[in-house]
Design an enzyme around this catalytic site. Structure first.
Site, mmCIF file in Angstrom:
data_model
loop_
_atom_site.group_PDB
_atom_site.id
_atom_site.type_symbol
_atom_site.label_atom_id
_atom_site.label_comp_id
_atom_site.label_asym_id
_atom_site.label_seq_id
_atom_site.Cartn_x
_atom_site.Cartn_y
_atom_site.Cartn_z
ATOM 1 N N GLU A 41 -37.954 -25.538 38.871
ATOM 2 C CA GLU A 41 -37.907 -25.145 40.283
ATOM 3 C C GLU A 41 -39.281 -24.643 40.715
ATOM 4 O O GLU A 41 -39.480 -23.464 41.011
ATOM 5 C CB GLU A 41 -36.822 -24.090 40.474
ATOM 6 C CG GLU A 41 -35.431 -24.675 40.225
ATOM 7 C CD GLU A 41 -34.375 -23.620 39.958
ATOM 8 O OE1 GLU A 41 -34.629 -22.432 40.247
ATOM 9 O OE2 GLU A 41 -33.294 -23.977 39.464
ATOM 10 N N HIS A 83 -35.677 -19.006 43.745
ATOM 11 C CA HIS A 83 -35.207 -20.208 43.036
ATOM 12 C C HIS A 83 -35.435 -21.452 43.881
ATOM 13 O O HIS A 83 -35.781 -21.352 45.061
ATOM 14 C CB HIS A 83 -33.707 -20.094 42.744
ATOM 15 C CG HIS A 83 -33.371 -19.247 41.574
ATOM 16 N ND1 HIS A 83 -33.133 -19.747 40.329
ATOM 17 C CD2 HIS A 83 -33.259 -17.897 41.455
ATOM 18 C CE1 HIS A 83 -32.864 -18.756 39.492
ATOM 19 N NE2 HIS A 83 -32.945 -17.629 40.159
ATOM 20 N N GLU A 114 -32.861 -19.323 47.622
ATOM 21 C CA GLU A 114 -32.943 -20.730 47.229
ATOM 22 C C GLU A 114 -33.781 -21.515 48.223
ATOM 23 O O GLU A 114 -33.496 -21.480 49.417
ATOM 24 C CB GLU A 114 -31.536 -21.344 47.218
ATOM 25 C CG GLU A 114 -30.578 -20.734 46.233
ATOM 26 C CD GLU A 114 -30.830 -21.203 44.825
ATOM 27 O OE1 GLU A 114 -31.618 -22.148 44.663
ATOM 28 O OE2 GLU A 114 -30.252 -20.626 43.900
ATOM 29 N N HIS A 136 -36.297 -20.654 36.184
ATOM 30 C CA HIS A 136 -36.023 -22.056 35.850
ATOM 31 C C HIS A 136 -37.301 -22.860 36.051
ATOM 32 O O HIS A 136 -37.764 -23.012 37.186
ATOM 33 C CB HIS A 136 -34.899 -22.609 36.730
ATOM 34 C CG HIS A 136 -33.575 -21.980 36.458
ATOM 35 N ND1 HIS A 136 -32.675 -21.652 37.444
ATOM 36 C CD2 HIS A 136 -33.002 -21.586 35.303
ATOM 37 C CE1 HIS A 136 -31.603 -21.112 36.896
ATOM 38 N NE2 HIS A 136 -31.787 -21.047 35.595
#
Length: 1226
Positions: free
Chosen positions: A922, A1016, A1101, A919
């Site tokens: 990010e 991420h 994350e 992504h």
């Protein structure tokens, strides 16, 4: 005595006893007592009026005290039905007894709210009409009027009753009761308003009120009470009037009537007068909600909501949002669909807490959890034949390498053979490096004819002279000793339980020092002094702080390094013209430009080659080289064909040494911003509405003016700003560009601003955000990079911005971009800031930018760090849709010799597979990956042990095209690549297709990785955490029945996160989740777990905001902490090695030391919760209620159209978890 007289006397005595003796009351209502049944039976059977009244008095006494329990007993014994029957019977008397009616209605008002079927019982018994008729006949009888209204209020809470009462004229009746300010009968007025408010929840009644012109009447009455209630004693009456207005404006005709009655101005003025009195906040909040709802819905000020950049796909997918996008006729993509009645009725602003979305999630939370056990069982059979996968053997040379021709004594002979990735490609475009506000010569660019050599094996990464002027080497004595960066090899191995004693701070000479020797302030002071020393002679040759007029000779050099005893600086032609071609700059101070060059944006005298002396950040950042960066940009292919380099990317970022705490939210900040927005409608003449930057005018995006406006630019790699509109002198609305081949995903921004005034507060509003909540409401700030600060010795991104908040606005989202949902709105992220320097050029970004060219530069510099003991190979995995290379790295330790034992040990090391940046928005994932790569290439004993323990296969950027073109979530295909893992297309999703193929190949040859981890970023949660996959934890969360054999599972998937929680200060085990959700079944984490059979398959994350636990609690996260996290991940893998192969792993002493450090550390995290399934945001609600009007599920079925959308991998409710993993979690 007659029976009637006896019953009167008995009931009178009982009443007297109950009134005077608490004991009697308790006995009647005690458990096991038949007192209530006797009383109700007597009431039902008596025909004597006085006896009936006595019994009603008794019930009133009993039910007045004792709270809800006594009323509950009364209802459970059938008391409500008996009262309603009595009411019907009494109404048939002519005339009915006023006292009886009074007592019956008083009792019904008490018991009605406790009886869930009260409304239905009253309607079936015919009691509604009895009460309404009584009300009509007694409008002047306030004694009877009050209980009747109280009962009507309860009736009206039933929607069917509400419509029936409306037809009976009760709405009009209420308006006869409601009147202007009066000190009399205020309790009566309050109940009438409550009743009217309940009736107006029905759209039928609301239309009836509008048709009879009651909206202006309500506004007039509200104004009257506002004016006269100077001592604020009747706030509840004023609130009741606002609730009526709120409910009427839930329908379109109600909003129209409100606007026509000048409601916006009336509520705006009254609210403004209420603002100084904190106790009146409920009135201000409700008024604000009404005004925002009635604010006319506008389209975004764009010709189309599709991206401003067009990329034609080689073939369009058969179905889905991209296919829909291509099938739409022109001009149909943005429709303002005001569904009549938008509306779930919005809750009171007072109740609109930040976690409204979370409450939704709790209700529907478990719906997304996978309940099909067949899908939860890993299926390791590949659908692809091995012959098809055999082509991937070339990416695993280390599994067959015999090293027979390798000279183990001569380090670099073979290094070039291991570097097969050509990181710079030829580019016909000249590249401009903006360096302040000097303007370029007014010339027309011509194609670059100079040769631009590729970086090939073993060649030094230096631009050849034909590409840019020769680089004058610095004399060694003149170069100050550079301050070494934070050595990741010396990272903290344990969470510090005591902030004062446990931390070990790396010192400049890379030796670990104790806290007493190295404190953060002193370290910071040292770095500042070093920076100041390196940058002290930075000047501009010419006039003005950044607008030099100096010229160079005809062959003026673009970059020149100058060495002198006290400094190291570069002379940069302003702008830097790479390839010797003058290219127009559009947008002054680093403004946008295109290779085609136009005259737009030019100002002042045309000058050639203003020279700017700037710091040489290559001395401070070992992996950064501005010259090399420019070379890398030449090989980067963007859809808009960018020709400029942003200053922060060119000069790099030195992480600040000071702490950046989470921003404390100021009470009332959101409300004041919303009121400023409402003022646009109230005072339209004050609004400039002047477009100052517009990418939809490709020939001239920077609209020049008289110099009274800021200048914007986003035409550089990873830039994203589509349009800037000046709404007031110092306020700008900013519109972000959607991802290419998409009509949404607006979150990432990165743009440049210049021509600012010092000491002036500017407000910036990004008006097309889509998520329904954001960490900007919880302390996160935007990032700013100042060119003047960089020249002054502080080249860094810093957190900035005041009065930051995030709320729903009046711009309507097209249902086409909202997954078919109508009535959705965009959200505004607003912040204010001051600029400290005149003639500065500043950049703003959502998070620390990390471009594709930066990655290529870092990989090239990492190759230079390779020692003879390190096996490093860089391959090109594939080419992206946009023509950019996707690098694949292999890192491990060289075998000690060519003996069979050593070669066998080398080939049989377990594999670790890492990936990042699927992504583009990010960017923190890339900083974590940078920390991992630097640690792996480090010289420490830990790094050496790690390389000896594993073979690392790393894809550091899965979505180069998205990163380059400033997308937030998608690739050029317009799809979220992390939703394509189940069946990726080799043509549309090449990086995912080939990465999955690598893993399938490994599975075929029985070399499945020990760990797979996809890095991420998460925009909705704090800390760093992991998502994994567990059958058992998924079954626990979904109430499905499963045999014990189905739940047999090795708990090894928890080991790595548990180890990280013990050693990494930013990591939170409590935020981890191991649940498999349906919406995430096509993400990397789940597919690699199910199809490849990797038990330890994770998404890691990292917060975009900061931490709320551990050593970094209360701080925003920076690149230093992110890189540290990447290094800590490596150390955790060492611990995992020890735990997974205790006998096979050689126990180096330093490794045992690490282990003992870990053992001594107490894990305080998550031990209390048996499961780590996280559904809410763990954020406290504010003192100030924040209204997002929970309207956008943004993460779920849409804002991203894929179910898992934003946090990527969490269940939809999890979605709040991550941006990447929870809704987009992965």
């Amino acid at each position: 005595m007659t029976d009637a007289e006896i019953s009167r006397q008995l009931t009178a005595k009982i009443l007297h006893l109950i009134q005077t003796q608490e004991k009697t009351r308790k006995e009647v209502m005690s458990k096991g007592s038949s007192g209530m049944e006797v009383i109700l039976s007597s009431l039902e059977n008596t025909r004597d009026l006085q006896t009936t009244l006595n019994i009603l008095y008794i019930l009133s006494e009993l039910l007045t005290v004792g709270g809800g329990r006594r009323v509950g007993v009364f209802v459970s014994k059938g008391g409500t039905g008996i009262l309603l029957k009595l009411l019907i019977t009494a109404s048939k008397e002519s005339p009915p007894s006023e006292e009886l009616m009074l007592q019956l209605h008083s009792l019904l008002a008490k018991v009605g709210p406790k009886d869930r079927k009260f409304g239905v019982k009253a309607r079936l018994n015919g009691a509604l009409n009895v009460t309404v008729n009584l009300l009509k006949q007694n409008l002047q009888n306030t004694k009877l009027l009050l209980p009747c209204l109280q009962v009507l209020r309860v009736y009206s809470t039933n929607s069917v009753n509400s419509i029936s009462l409306g037809k009976n004229g009760v709405v009009e009746l209420m308006f006869k009761v409601i009147g202007p300010y009066s000190k009399k009968n205020t309790s009566l007025l309050k109940v009438a308003l409550d009743t009217l408010g309940a009736l107006l929840k029905s759209k039928t009644n609301a239309r009836r009120a509008v048709d009879r012109a009651h909206v202006p009447a309500l506004l007039a009455v509200y104004q009257d009470w506002h004016r006269n209630d100077t001592r604020q004693r009747h706030m509840l009456i004023r609130k009741g009037l606002l609730v009526c207005l709120r409910n009427v404006t839930n329908i379109k005709v109600g909003r129209k009537a409100f606007i026509e009655a000048d409601g916006m101005r009336i509520l705006y003025n009254t609210s403004t007068e209420c603002l100084p009195v904190r106790t009146l906040d409920p009135l201000v909040n409700t008024s604000s909600l009404i005004m925002r709802k009635c604010f006319p819905k506008n389209r975004l000020p764009l010709p189309t909501i599709k991206s401003a950049f067009h990329y034609q796909l080689p073939n369009v997918p058969a179905g889905g949002p991209v296919a829909q996008l291509y099938s739409q006729p022109p001009g149909v993509d943005d429709v303002v669909d005001e569904s009549d009645d938008n509306e779930e009725t919005e809750a009171d602003a007072e109740n609109d807490t930040e976690n409204e979305e979370d409450e939704k999630d709790h209700r529907t939370g478990n719906d997304d959890i996978e309940t099909d056990l067949n899908k939860l069982r890993p299926k390791e059979s590949s659908s692809r034949p091995f012959e098809e996968l055999r082509v991937y053997e070339r990416f695993f040379l280390e599994l067959s390498e015999d090293f027979q021709g390798y000279n183990f004594d001569c380090p670099k002979t073979s290094s070039s053979s291991l570097l097969s990735l050509s990181l710079a490609n030829k580019s016909p475009r000249p590249i401009i490096v903006p360096t302040a506000q000097a303007l370029p010569p007014k010339r027309t660019p011509t194609p670059n004819s100079g040769e631009e050599s590729l970086l090939t094996k073993g060649q030094p990464t230096r631009p050849p002279p034909s590409v840019s002027p020769p680089h004058v080497p610095l004399p060694h004595p003149a170069v100050p000793a550079p301050l070494p960066p934070l050595e990741l090899d010396t990272i903290h191995l344990t969470k510090d339980q005591d902030k004062k004693d446990d931390a070990f701070t790396p010192s400049p000479d890379a030796r670990t020092t104790s806290p007493s020797q190295a404190r953060l302030p002193s370290q910071g002071a040292g770095l500042e002094q070093e920076l100041a020393r390196v940058f002290e002679n930075v000047v501009i040759e010419g006039e003005g702080p950044l607008n030099g007029v100096g010229r160079e000779g005809e062959g003026g050099r673009g970059v020149e390094a100058v060495g002198s005893p006290g400094n190291a600086t570069r002379h940069i032609q302003s702008p830097l013209l790479v390839g010797g071609i003058a290219t127009r700059r559009v947008g002054g101070g680093g403004g946008g430009g295109s290779a085609g060059g136009s005259d737009c944006g030019s100002e002042g005298p045309e000058e050639e080659g203003a020279v700017l002396e700037v710091p040489d950040t290559a001395l401070l950042l070992p992996l950064h080289d501005p010259d090399l960066y420019v070379e890398m940009v030449k090989g980067t292919r963007s859809v808009p064909q960018y020709s400029e380099v942003a200053y922060p990317d060119y000069f790099g970022h030195v992480a600040p040494t000071f702490r950046e705490p989470l921003l404390e939210r100021v009470y009332g900040v959101q409300r004041s911003k919303i009121f400023q927005d409402i003022e646009r409608l109230i005072h339209p003449n004050d609004i400039l509405d002047k477009v100052v930057y517009d990418l939809d005018i490709p020939s001239c995006p920077v609209i020049d003016d008289d110099g009274e406006s800021l200048k914007f630019n986003s035409q550089f790699e990873s830039g994203n700003l589509r349009k800037a509109v000046q709404v007031r002198k110092y306020e700008y609305d900013l519109v972000l560009n959607s991802d290419i081949n998409s009509n949404h995903y607006h979150q990432w921004f990165y743009f440049e601003v210049s021509r600012m005034r010092v000491g002036t507060t500017y407000r910036f509003n990004i008006i097309n955000c889509e998520k329904s909540n954001s960490q900007f409401n919880y302390g996160m700030q935007v990032l700013m990079y100042s060119v003047q600060e960089a020249i002054g010795g502080r080249p860094r991104w810093v957190r900035t911005g005041e009065d930051i908040c995030y709320y729903k606005n009046h711009f309507s989202r097209s249902s086409i971009a909202a997954g078919g949902q109508k009535g959705k709105s965009y959200y505004t992220m607003t912040f204010s800031t001051n600029f400290s320097h005149k003639d500065d050029v500043c950049y703003f970004a959502y998070h620390y930018p990390y471009t594709y060219s930066t990655l290529k530069m870092h990989l090239s510099k990492l190759e230079a760090l390779r020692t003879p003991q390190i096996y490093l190979r860089q391959d090109v995995l594939c080419e992206t849709l946009g023509g950019n290379s996707c690098p694949l790295l292999t890192i491990t330790a060289m075998p000690e010799s060519t003996s069979n034992d050593h070669i066998c040990q080398f080939r049989n090391r377990p594999l670790i597979f890492l990936s990042a940046r699927v992504h583009p928005g990010e960017t923190n994932a890339s900083w974590v990956m940078k920390g991992t790569l630097e640690f792996l290439m480090g010289t420490s004993a830990l790094a050496h042990s790690l390389r000896e323990a594993y073979i690392f296969k790393i894809v550091p950027m899965l979505n180069p095209d998205g990163v380059i073109n400033g997308s937030h979530r998608c690739s050029l295909s317009g799809e979220d690549l992390n939703r394509q893992w189940q069946s990726p297309s080799a043509e549309l999703h090449p990086t995912i297709y080939h990465t999955k193929s690598l893993l399938q190949y490994l599975a075929h040859i029985q070399r499945t990785p020990l760990v797979f981890c996809d890095y991420h970023g998460h925009s909705r949660k704090k800390n760093v955490f992991m998502y994994g996959c567990s059958v058992k934890e998924t079954v626990w969360q979904s109430n499905i029945s499963a045999a014990s054999c189905d739940l047999h599972e090795d708990l090894g998937y928890r080991t790595l996160p548990k180890v990280l929680s013990q050693m990494a200060p930013a990591f939170s085990m409590a935020s981890c989740s191991f649940v498999v959700e349906r919406s995430k079944e096509s993400t990397a984490r789940v597919v690699v777990w199910r199809e490849i059979g990797v038990q330890r398959s994770y998404t890691m994350e990292s917060t975009l905001c900061g931490c709320d636990q551990g050593r970094y609690k209360g701080l925003q996260i920076g690149t230093r902490e992110l890189e540290e996290m990447g290094a800590q991940f490596c150390v955790a893998l060492l611990r995992l090695k020890r735990l997974t192969s205790p006998l096979g792993h050689r126990n180096h002493q330093h490794f045992l030391d690490v282990e003992s450090d870990l053992m001594e550390t107490r894990c305080k995290v998550a031990s209390s919760s048996p499961t780590t399934y996280v559904m809410d945001e763990d954020e406290p609600s504010f003192l100030e209620e924040v209204d997002y009007s929970a309207e956008s599920n943004d993460e779920d079925p849409d804002p991203d159209n894929d179910p898992g959308n934003d946090p990527q991998e969490n269940p939809v409710h999890l979605d709040q978890l991550s941006d990447t993993e929870t809704n987009h979690r992965d």
